[in-house]
Motif scaffolding. Structure first.
Motif, PDB file in Angstrom:
ATOM      1  N   ARG B 181       0.832  -1.161  -0.064  1.00 42.74           N
ATOM      2  CA  ARG B 181      -0.088  -0.110  -0.009  1.00 42.74           C
ATOM      3  C   ARG B 181       0.876   1.175  -0.032  1.00 42.74           C
ATOM      4  O   ARG B 181       2.083   1.056   0.345  1.00 42.74           O
ATOM      5  N   LEU B 182       0.149   2.386  -0.274  1.00 45.98           N
ATOM      6  CA  LEU B 182       0.988   3.723  -0.237  1.00 45.98           C
ATOM      7  C   LEU B 182       0.581   4.212   0.851  1.00 45.98           C
ATOM      8  O   LEU B 182      -0.460   4.153   1.626  1.00 45.98           O
ATOM      9  N   VAL B 183       1.747   4.794   1.662  1.00 46.88           N
ATOM     10  CA  VAL B 183       1.635   5.808   2.968  1.00 46.88           C
ATOM     11  C   VAL B 183       2.101   7.093   2.681  1.00 46.88           C
ATOM     12  O   VAL B 183       3.190   7.073   2.353  1.00 46.88           O
ATOM     13  N   VAL B 184       1.250   7.927   2.760  1.00 47.48           N
ATOM     14  CA  VAL B 184       1.654   9.388   2.667  1.00 47.48           C
ATOM     15  C   VAL B 184       1.442  10.216   4.048  1.00 47.48           C
ATOM     16  O   VAL B 184       0.411  10.761   4.263  1.00 47.48           O
ATOM     17  N   PRO B 185       2.572  10.250   4.812  1.00 45.80           N
ATOM     18  CA  PRO B 185       2.188  10.819   6.205  1.00 45.80           C
ATOM     19  C   PRO B 185       1.420  12.536   5.949  1.00 45.80           C
ATOM     20  O   PRO B 185       2.108  13.134   4.998  1.00 45.80           O
ATOM     21  N   GLY B 186       0.834  12.796   6.887  1.00 41.31           N
ATOM     22  CA  GLY B 186       0.304  14.007   6.892  1.00 41.31           C
ATOM     23  C   GLY B 186      -1.139  14.080   6.114  1.00 41.31           C
ATOM     24  O   GLY B 186      -2.085  15.129   6.345  1.00 41.31           O
ATOM     25  N   TRP B 187      -1.412  13.408   5.211  1.00 35.37           N
ATOM     26  CA  TRP B 187      -2.698  13.293   4.368  1.00 35.37           C
ATOM     27  C   TRP B 187      -3.619  12.421   4.845  1.00 35.37           C
ATOM     28  O   TRP B 187      -3.447  11.610   5.436  1.00 35.37           O
ATOM     29  N   TYR B 188      -5.097  12.895   4.795  1.00 39.40           N
ATOM     30  CA  TYR B 188      -5.932  11.963   5.073  1.00 39.40           C
ATOM     31  C   TYR B 188      -6.037  10.580   4.342  1.00 39.40           C
ATOM     32  O   TYR B 188      -5.230  10.356   3.413  1.00 39.40           O
ATOM     33  N   GLY B 189      -6.491   9.709   5.085  1.00 41.42           N
ATOM     34  CA  GLY B 189      -6.567   8.468   4.726  1.00 41.42           C
ATOM     35  C   GLY B 189      -6.693   7.783   3.244  1.00 41.42           C
ATOM     36  O   GLY B 189      -6.175   6.924   2.865  1.00 41.42           O
ATOM     37  N   MET B 190      -7.671   8.452   2.674  1.00 40.22           N
ATOM     38  CA  MET B 190      -8.019   8.130   1.337  1.00 40.22           C
ATOM     39  C   MET B 190      -6.982   8.122   0.337  1.00 40.22           C
ATOM     40  O   MET B 190      -6.883   7.650  -0.788  1.00 40.22           O
ATOM     41  N   THR B 191      -5.704   9.001   0.759  1.00 37.97           N
ATOM     42  CA  THR B 191      -4.494   8.968  -0.100  1.00 37.97           C
ATOM     43  C   THR B 191      -3.674   7.760  -0.229  1.00 37.97           C
ATOM     44  O   THR B 191      -2.966   7.596  -1.054  1.00 37.97           O
ATOM     45  N   ASN B 192      -3.955   7.025   0.737  1.00 33.90           N
ATOM     46  CA  ASN B 192      -2.879   5.995   1.355  1.00 33.90           C
ATOM     47  C   ASN B 192      -3.641   4.701   0.489  1.00 33.90           C
ATOM     48  O   ASN B 192      -4.017   3.664   1.071  1.00 33.90           O
ATOM     49  N   VAL B 193      -3.390   4.488  -0.786  1.00 35.16           N
ATOM     50  CA  VAL B 193      -4.185   3.373  -1.439  1.00 35.16           C
ATOM     51  C   VAL B 193      -3.655   2.306  -0.960  1.00 35.16           C
ATOM     52  O   VAL B 193      -2.332   2.130  -0.952  1.00 35.16           O
ATOM     53  N   LYS B 194      -4.472   1.371  -0.895  1.00 32.49           N
ATOM     54  CA  LYS B 194      -4.146  -0.126  -0.457  1.00 32.49           C
ATOM     55  C   LYS B 194      -4.187  -1.029  -1.600  1.00 32.49           C
ATOM     56  O   LYS B 194      -4.880  -1.017  -2.711  1.00 32.49           O
ATOM     57  N   TRP B 195      -3.659  -2.210  -1.503  1.00 34.17           N
ATOM     58  CA  TRP B 195      -3.564  -3.186  -2.535  1.00 34.17           C
ATOM     59  C   TRP B 195      -3.209  -2.873  -3.891  1.00 34.17           C
ATOM     60  O   TRP B 195      -4.089  -2.962  -4.799  1.00 34.17           O
ATOM     61  N   LEU B 196      -2.088  -1.965  -3.778  1.00 29.46           N
ATOM     62  CA  LEU B 196      -1.569  -1.465  -5.019  1.00 29.46           C
ATOM     63  C   LEU B 196      -1.284  -2.403  -6.047  1.00 29.46           C
ATOM     64  O   LEU B 196      -0.632  -3.245  -5.764  1.00 29.46           O
ATOM     65  N   GLY B 197      -1.698  -2.145  -7.378  1.00 33.18           N
ATOM     66  CA  GLY B 197      -1.364  -2.837  -8.329  1.00 33.18           C
ATOM     67  C   GLY B 197      -0.420  -1.968  -9.366  1.00 33.18           C
ATOM     68  O   GLY B 197       0.139  -2.751 -10.250  1.00 33.18           O
ATOM     69  N   ARG B 198      -0.945  -0.834  -9.563  1.00 36.10           N
ATOM     70  CA  ARG B 198      -0.449  -0.027 -10.569  1.00 36.10           C
ATOM     71  C   ARG B 198      -0.005   1.523 -10.342  1.00 36.10           C
ATOM     72  O   ARG B 198      -0.789   1.993  -9.645  1.00 36.10           O
ATOM     73  N   ILE B 199       0.959   1.879 -10.619  1.00 33.06           N
ATOM     74  CA  ILE B 199       1.487   3.284 -10.485  1.00 33.06           C
ATOM     75  C   ILE B 199       1.776   3.866 -11.857  1.00 33.06           C
ATOM     76  O   ILE B 199       2.389   3.259 -12.773  1.00 33.06           O
ATOM     77  N   THR B 200       0.723   5.002 -12.295  1.00 42.26           N
ATOM     78  CA  THR B 200       1.015   5.653 -13.455  1.00 42.26           C
ATOM     79  C   THR B 200       1.554   7.108 -13.475  1.00 42.26           C
ATOM     80  O   THR B 200       0.798   7.666 -12.869  1.00 42.26           O
ATOM     81  N   VAL B 201       2.571   7.496 -14.091  1.00 41.07           N
ATOM     82  CA  VAL B 201       2.897   8.825 -14.043  1.00 41.07           C
ATOM     83  C   VAL B 201       2.121   9.669 -15.239  1.00 41.07           C
ATOM     84  O   VAL B 201       1.951   9.123 -16.205  1.00 41.07           O
ATOM     85  N   LEU B 202       1.388  10.697 -14.528  1.00 43.01           N
ATOM     86  CA  LEU B 202       0.521  11.195 -15.408  1.00 43.01           C
ATOM     87  C   LEU B 202       1.178  13.086 -15.997  1.00 43.01           C
ATOM     88  O   LEU B 202       1.717  13.305 -15.222  1.00 43.01           O
ATOM     89  N   ASP B 203       0.749  13.177 -17.149  1.00 42.50           N
ATOM     90  CA  ASP B 203       1.291  14.456 -17.500  1.00 42.50           C
ATOM     91  C   ASP B 203       0.000  15.556 -17.554  1.00 42.50           C
ATOM     92  O   ASP B 203       0.274  16.634 -18.043  1.00 42.50           O
ATOM     93  N   GLU B 204      -1.007  15.010 -16.878  1.00 45.45           N
ATOM     94  CA  GLU B 204      -2.056  16.035 -16.355  1.00 45.45           C
ATOM     95  C   GLU B 204      -2.913  15.573 -14.976  1.00 45.45           C
ATOM     96  O   GLU B 204      -2.453  14.539 -14.830  1.00 45.45           O
TER      97      GLU B 204
END
Lengths: 358, 358
Positions: B181-204
């Motif tokens: 899972r993702l863990v982002v200190p300081g941000w609310y829980g919805m940010t910390n995506v669980k069961w991560l499958g894919r990371i996609t870098v976006l240009d927008e």
């Protein structure tokens, strides 16, 4: 089902059921087993803690955790269900923890048989019940109390009744009764006293709050009622397909869907599970697996040819004593032991509604 | 607070908060950390599972769990709170998980910094956001979707943002995002995506459901609103004394009671906590402890001379950026980020009500 009050919500946000997709696991992962805590989770210092055994015994005992762990150890997978499971499906219902159908779990508990500890203490000839007192303390119905429940001597001496100090091979989690709890296979959850501090052998039936006021099957306040004891048969299924966040209705593509679930009864082994795919009008038998243990639920499966449309799936279990699950809830004042059949609404369609996915 | 609907109850029996007495622990024991699962907890086969990294990168990546665990590892205690904490105290409120104040927890997460994985992949010069897609899938607002949320590149490259594969030194529990899972200190829980499958870098900027429909501070449906991001300051106390099972009101004997709690903010370090023992009219400063970690809550205590009577206790935190907690809730359509002060009713009396204990 009516609306839920703030008092019920306060309980529902503290306590929790097992998300039903976890029925796929024979043993419920830690943190997903249902949990009901009457008062607060007490903080217990394991080094200071002792179990006291007294009352109608020949030799009072004071046992440390290390002493209990040095006694013969047994590990057993046990299915445990809250006596209030199904309460929120009753109308009207008692104001208490508002369970739908998810207040269940199966864990492997490790401990020493209670029988050995009672024999070490030596039950007096006039012993009739054994009382278990937890370290959790609170007010309930205007009465200040430690949580406590009693068992008849014959039940307390069963070989499979444990003083458990481990769950899933690890020390008891705080919420499951650290450092020691009672585990009584077959009985509803209220029997399995957590945070055990004291065992008292009684020469008369216990008349405390959790026996005379709570946990009785009553039709009216002035009805003495029958005590709630063993778990009635129940079967639950893993809701198939994917859920809607809010409604929890399910979405599925047409074709063969293998429905899976688990069933248990505290009275006798499960003998059959039937599935209905039309809201309880027609029923067909499911395939049964072996039980996870003599004290745990039994898996089942059913191949369903899912056709387009909105379907209401149900399942019901029957045990070897002839007990089964009613299609409609049987009402009682306290909202106990409502083992009416589970209903799962599934929307089957080839192109899923609003299927706009990246 | 109004009544709770069946849809809200269905969420409340699955998900759960941290019973507030557990604020006594610097790290929340497993199974007691708050939990919000939008769809179902997915079953993931660790041997088959891979993390895909793609989009606007120089070198696409496919990483196994073993490969991620071979990268530099960091362990960090992080306080995490649901963006909907406090929702059920708003009137009217969005139909969603009806939290009171208990949707929080602090765990030690172990993982590898996201930055290292992104650097390995090589961000394109036009990268603006990083999207995280979970394996959990469902319908929400009529849209079928995998749960996904994005972070601006600057946030994603912070040293303390982790791809976590362990909690409390053990593999992630299924409900906390196994295997990653993702863990982002300081941000609310919805940010910390669980069961991560894919990371996609976006240009927008990402315009998915969980950004444009959910998790926005709005006053009306046609209001574009501001995105919900970091946790506002909040302080909570361990409710003192013993509880009433239903009302959760507290009962306490007169004398000095040391109130204890914890406080956090995702914007800046906590600078002060104040306590009111008269429902928010008068306030006095609490003593602060050191934070459990740079990303975790800070303990506090306050010696209260409890006199006979019924008292409403409150606490409020302020951070180094000057943010504080309002005495009354600030309403918004989605019921997000209601950090108004906690209120705990305590009945102080020398002889407890109905004190008939064995």
């Amino acid at each position: 089902m009516g609306e839920i009050s703030q008092q019920e919500l306060q309980l529902a946000t503290r306590n929790h059921g097992m998300p039903l997709e976890l029925l796929r696991e024979p043993l419920t992962p830690l943190g997903l087993h249902y949990l009901l805590v009457h008062y607060d989770v007490p903080a217990v210092d394991e080094d200071v803690w002792r179990l006291a055994v007294g009352g109608r015994v020949a030799r009072e005992q004071t046992l440390s955790l290390a002493e209990l762990q040095a006694l013969p150890a047994v590990s057993l997978a046990v299915t445990m269900e809250c006596a209030g499971n199904g309460r929120a499906l009753l109308e009207p219902r008692a104001v208490s923890q508002p369970w739908l159908t998810e207040a269940v779990g199966t864990a492997e508990w490790t401990g020493t048989p209670l029988r050995g500890v009672l024999e070490r203490a030596g039950l007096a000839a006039d012993a009739v019940e054994v009382l278990f007192t937890g370290l959790d303390r609170g007010m309930e119905g205007g009465v200040e109390q430690s949580y406590e429940r009693a068992l008849p001597v014959a039940e307390a001496l069963r070989d499979d009744v444990l003083l458990a100090y481990a769950i899933g091979g690890r020390p008891l989690a705080p919420q499951h009764g650290f450092p020691l709890r009672l585990v009584v296979p077959g009985w509803y959850g209220m029997t399995n006293v957590k945070w055990l501090g004291r065992i008292t052998v009684l020469d008369e039936p216990f008349a405390g709050y959790q026996h005379t006021r709570s946990y009785r099957m009553r039709q009216a306040e002035d009805d003495e009622g029958e005590p709630v004891t063993r778990m009635l048969p129940r079967s639950l299924m893993v809701p198939p397909g994917i859920p809607d966040f809010l409604s929890r209705e399910r979405f599925l593509e047409p074709g063969t869907a293998v429905l899976r679930g688990r069933a248990w009864s505290g009275w006798a082994p499960i003998e059959s599970v039937e599935v209905s795919t039309d809201g309880g009008r027609g029923w067909a038998p499911a395939e049964l697996e072996e039980p996870v243990s003599p004290a745990a639920w039994r898996g089942w499966s059913f191949a369903w040819e899912a056709s387009a449309g909105r379907h209401e799936l149900c399942c019901r279990a029957s045990d070897a004593d002839g007990r089964s699950q009613p299609v409609d809830p049987r009402w009682n004042l306290g909202g106990y032991a409502n083992n009416s059949v589970q209903r799962v609404v599934v929307n089957v369609s080839a192109s899923r509604l609003g299927g706009a996915d990246r």
